[in-house]
Design a protein around this motif. Sequence first.
Motif, mmCIF file in Angstrom:
data_model
loop_
_atom_site.group_PDB
_atom_site.id
_atom_site.type_symbol
_atom_site.label_atom_id
_atom_site.label_comp_id
_atom_site.label_asym_id
_atom_site.label_seq_id
_atom_site.Cartn_x
_atom_site.Cartn_y
_atom_site.Cartn_z
ATOM 1 N N ILE A 121 56.614 86.617 -14.942
ATOM 2 C CA ILE A 121 57.393 86.382 -13.721
ATOM 3 C C ILE A 121 56.458 85.964 -12.586
ATOM 4 C CG2 ILE A 121 58.694 87.561 -11.903
ATOM 5 C CD1 ILE A 121 60.606 87.329 -14.027
ATOM 6 N N TYR A 122 55.318 86.645 -12.457
ATOM 7 C CA TYR A 122 54.381 86.307 -11.379
ATOM 8 C C TYR A 122 53.908 84.859 -11.534
ATOM 9 C CZ TYR A 122 53.717 91.210 -9.863
ATOM 10 O OH TYR A 122 53.901 92.486 -9.370
ATOM 11 N N ARG A 123 53.579 84.505 -12.794
ATOM 12 C CA ARG A 123 53.064 83.146 -13.014
ATOM 13 C C ARG A 123 54.126 82.106 -12.695
ATOM 14 N NH1 ARG A 123 50.822 85.384 -17.965
ATOM 15 N NH2 ARG A 123 52.494 84.434 -19.153
ATOM 16 N N THR A 124 55.370 82.391 -13.118
ATOM 17 C CA THR A 124 56.448 81.420 -12.892
ATOM 18 C C THR A 124 56.686 81.245 -11.392
ATOM 19 O OG1 THR A 124 57.447 82.184 -14.938
ATOM 20 C CG2 THR A 124 58.841 80.856 -13.509
ATOM 21 N N SER A 125 56.827 82.364 -10.681
ATOM 22 C CA SER A 125 57.055 82.255 -9.236
ATOM 23 C C SER A 125 55.882 81.558 -8.577
ATOM 24 C CB SER A 125 57.222 83.639 -8.608
ATOM 25 O OG SER A 125 58.438 84.198 -8.989
ATOM 26 N N PHE A 126 54.683 81.918 -9.012
ATOM 27 C CA PHE A 126 53.493 81.316 -8.406
ATOM 28 C C PHE A 126 53.499 79.801 -8.611
ATOM 29 C CE2 PHE A 126 49.253 79.546 -8.821
ATOM 30 C CZ PHE A 126 48.732 79.853 -7.576
ATOM 31 N N ALA A 127 53.850 79.360 -9.826
ATOM 32 C CA ALA A 127 53.807 77.921 -10.114
ATOM 33 C C ALA A 127 54.774 77.163 -9.207
ATOM 34 C CB ALA A 127 54.142 77.676 -11.587
ATOM 35 N N PHE A 128 55.993 77.678 -9.068
ATOM 36 C CA PHE A 128 56.968 76.983 -8.221
ATOM 37 C C PHE A 128 56.553 77.034 -6.750
ATOM 38 C CE2 PHE A 128 59.534 77.332 -12.037
ATOM 39 C CZ PHE A 128 60.244 76.143 -12.023
ATOM 40 N N ARG A 129 55.960 78.153 -6.372
ATOM 41 C CA ARG A 129 55.510 78.288 -4.987
ATOM 42 C C ARG A 129 54.353 77.335 -4.719
ATOM 43 N NH1 ARG A 129 55.104 83.735 -5.277
ATOM 44 N NH2 ARG A 129 52.856 83.822 -5.365
ATOM 45 N N ASN A 130 53.455 77.280 -5.679
ATOM 46 C CA ASN A 130 52.240 76.489 -5.510
ATOM 47 C C ASN A 130 52.538 74.997 -5.435
ATOM 48 O OD1 ASN A 130 49.440 76.855 -5.191
ATOM 49 N ND2 ASN A 130 49.122 75.881 -7.173
ATOM 50 N N ARG A 131 53.638 74.633 -6.082
ATOM 51 C CA ARG A 131 54.014 73.218 -6.036
ATOM 52 C C ARG A 131 54.424 72.843 -4.604
ATOM 53 N NH1 ARG A 131 58.399 70.883 -10.191
ATOM 54 N NH2 ARG A 131 59.833 72.038 -8.868
ATOM 55 N N GLU A 132 55.120 73.763 -3.929
ATOM 56 C CA GLU A 132 55.580 73.469 -2.567
ATOM 57 C C GLU A 132 54.524 73.787 -1.512
ATOM 58 O OE1 GLU A 132 58.283 71.979 -2.303
ATOM 59 O OE2 GLU A 132 59.450 72.507 -4.076
ATOM 60 N N TYR A 133 53.805 74.863 -1.738
ATOM 61 C CA TYR A 133 52.800 75.308 -0.748
ATOM 62 C C TYR A 133 51.482 75.543 -1.460
ATOM 63 C CZ TYR A 133 57.029 76.518 1.880
ATOM 64 O OH TYR A 133 58.241 76.495 2.506
ATOM 65 N N PRO A 134 50.775 74.458 -1.795
ATOM 66 C CA PRO A 134 49.541 74.663 -2.567
ATOM 67 C C PRO A 134 48.525 75.489 -1.790
ATOM 68 C CG PRO A 134 49.997 72.317 -2.193
ATOM 69 C CD PRO A 134 51.045 73.082 -1.443
ATOM 70 N N ILE A 135 47.947 76.422 -2.486
ATOM 71 C CA ILE A 135 46.845 77.158 -1.854
ATOM 72 C C ILE A 135 45.628 76.989 -2.752
ATOM 73 C CG2 ILE A 135 48.098 78.856 -0.477
ATOM 74 C CD1 ILE A 135 47.789 80.795 -2.779
ATOM 75 N N HIS A 136 44.491 76.823 -2.126
ATOM 76 C CA HIS A 136 43.293 76.544 -2.908
ATOM 77 C C HIS A 136 42.397 77.748 -2.849
ATOM 78 C CE1 HIS A 136 44.748 72.518 -2.979
ATOM 79 N NE2 HIS A 136 44.895 72.575 -1.670
#
Length: 581
Positions: free
Chosen positions: A122-137
Motif C-alpha cells: 500500500i505504501y509503495r502504491t500510494s507513493f508511486a501515484f503521489r510521486n508522479r504528481e509531486y516528485p520528490i528527489h
Amino acid sequence: MIENMEEFNTEKVINEFEIMTKDAGRIQTETLRKILEDNGEAEYLQKLGLNGRTDPESFKACVPLVNHSDLEPYIQRMVDGDTSPILTGKPITTISLSSGTTQGKSKYVPFNDELLETTMQIYRTSFAFRNREYPIHNGMGLQFIYSSKQFKTAGGLSAGTATTNVFRSQQFKNTMKAIKSRSSSPEEVIFGPDFYQSLYCHLLCGLINRDEVQFVNSTFAHSIVYAFRTFEQVWEELCSDIRDGVLTSRITVPSIRTAMSKILEPNPELADLIYEKCSGLSNWYGIIPSLFPNAKFVLGIMTGSMEPYVKKLRHYAGELPLLSAEYGASEGWIGANINPKLPPELATFAVVPNVGFFEFIPLRANIEDQEKGELVSDPKPVGLTEVKVGEEYEIILTSCGGLYRYRLGDVVKVAGFHNSTPELQFVCRKNLLLTINIDKNTEKDLQLAVDAAAKLLANEKLDVIDFTSQVDFSIEPGHYVIYWELSDEANNEVLKECCNCLDRSFVDAGYVSSRKVNSIGALELRVVGRGTFQKILDRSVKLGGAVSQFKTPRCIAPANKGLSQVLRDNVVKSYFSTAFV
Ligand code: AMP
C-alpha cells in the motif's frame, strides 16, 4: 518485497496496479485462495468445515460474519502463549493494539509478516501515484511519527500499536530506503520513550534541516496540527537551542540527548532567520512553507475522524497542498490514494485487490428491509466488483492475518471505479455515537452539527479546537451534551446561538421527533478550558496509547469515569438550547 533500493520504479508500480485492478474480480478469488491455503490448518477454519475448499462460494457458505468480540477468545489464547495454529497456519508472534478510541479500549489484533508485506505494498502504491504528481528527489520529510512502547504479553508475544510494529520492521526501513524517503529526525527521536520530548526534537531536527525538508507528514492529521500548535508555544526555545547549539534541559532522555548532540551545533544565522519569520507572522498562517521553503506537500490521513483538523492544517500549510494518506486499520489494509491531487474532502481510496478479500454489506438495502419491518439478521454482502457507485456499505475484511469475514465497523461510499476496483470514500464508523431512545446519530452526524454551529464563530474569528460528546441520563429526560474547546473566549450570546444551532443540526427523524415531545431534553453545550483535549491525549499516552494512532474520542460513555471526570473538571461555561419547535 523491495530488497534493492535501486529497483523502485514509479511507472512500474503504477503499471502493476493498473494490471491488477483491471482484473480485480479474479485477483480477489486468488487472494482468498491463497489466504485459505496458507491458513487451512488453523483451528478456526478447520472447525467451520471448509475441508480444503478455497472458492468464494464455499467460503461464504461455511464462514460466518464476525465482530471483534467473537474472535476475542481465540486471540486471548494466543496472547496467553498458545502456539497451536488457532487463527493462522503459522503461529502469531506479534499483536497489534488498535487505537480503539471510539470504544474506549484497545483491541488486540494479530499481526504477521504477511500483513506487513501488504502494508508495504500500500505504501509503495500510494507513493508511486503521489510521486508522479509531486516528485520528490531523495526526499527528506519532517515526519511526526512516534513509536509506542512495545511490551510482552503474558504468553510472550510482542505487542505494540500497528504503526509501531511497522516502523520497527526491517521491511519498513527497506521500503523507505527504496523510495528514498528519510526522516529529518534520527531513530532515537522516533523511538523515544517520551512523546513530548520526541515531538520537540522532531521540530528541532526539521528546522535544522529546513532547506532539505520536502514534505511534512504524520499518520494522522491530528498529530501535525498538534505539532504546530506546540511549535506556537516553543518556537523561542527552539530558536535559542539552535542559536547556542545546546539542547534545552527539558529533554532528559539520554538516548535522545546523545543523538541530538550529533546534529545540533551553534547556528545564530538560522536562529535569527526563524525568529524573524515567526515574529513576522500574526496568526501562523502559512507557517509550514515559511519554515520549510522546499516543502511540496503535507501528508497524512485527513478523512473520517481527522476531518475536523483539516481547516487548521490548511491554515498552517498556507498554499501547500494537503494530501490524504491511505486507508487501512490495524486489522488490515484496504485502499491507496491514487488521486493525490484531490482535496481531503473529496479523497477516495482505490481498493488494492490483493491485500485482502473484501465484501460489502449494502446499507440502504438493509434500511429498506428494516423499514418494511423485516429483520436484518442475515445481511447479504456483495463482492468487491459488485458494489454500486453512490451506495454506502459496511466493509467486511478477510485478511492474511487470521481474520475471516470480519466486520471492521467502517461505513464507506463508492465514489467510482478505477478499472474494476472501487474507489471508496470513508463515511464514518458504524457505531452509533449518540442515542437516547429512537434517535440515531453517528460520528459523521456529530461532525456535521459541529461544523454548522462552528460557522457562527467565524465572525468572532474563533475556532473549535476540538470536541466530543456524551449522552447524559442523570436527569430526566436524557439529553445530548457537546463539549467544545475554543481557541479563545466567546461571548455568551454567540455561544447560546451555537447551542441552538447544534440542537437543530441533528436532523435524524428520531431525534427531531423526540425533541419535539421532550422525550429528549434540551441539548447542552459545555465549553471546556484551553488544554482540556491535551489532557485527554496525555491520559491516553499515560495509559499506553500511541500518539501516532490517537483519535479524539468523539463520544465518551458515562461509564468511562476517567475521561468523564477530566471533562467535568474543566467545564467553564454551559448552555442549554431553547425550546424545540
Ligand atoms: P486503528 O483501530 O487504530 O487501527 O484505526 C483504524 C481505523 O481508523 C479504521 O477502521 C478507520 O475507522 C480509521 N481510518 C484509517 N484510515 C483512515 C482513512 N484514510 N480515512 C478515514 N478513517 C481512517
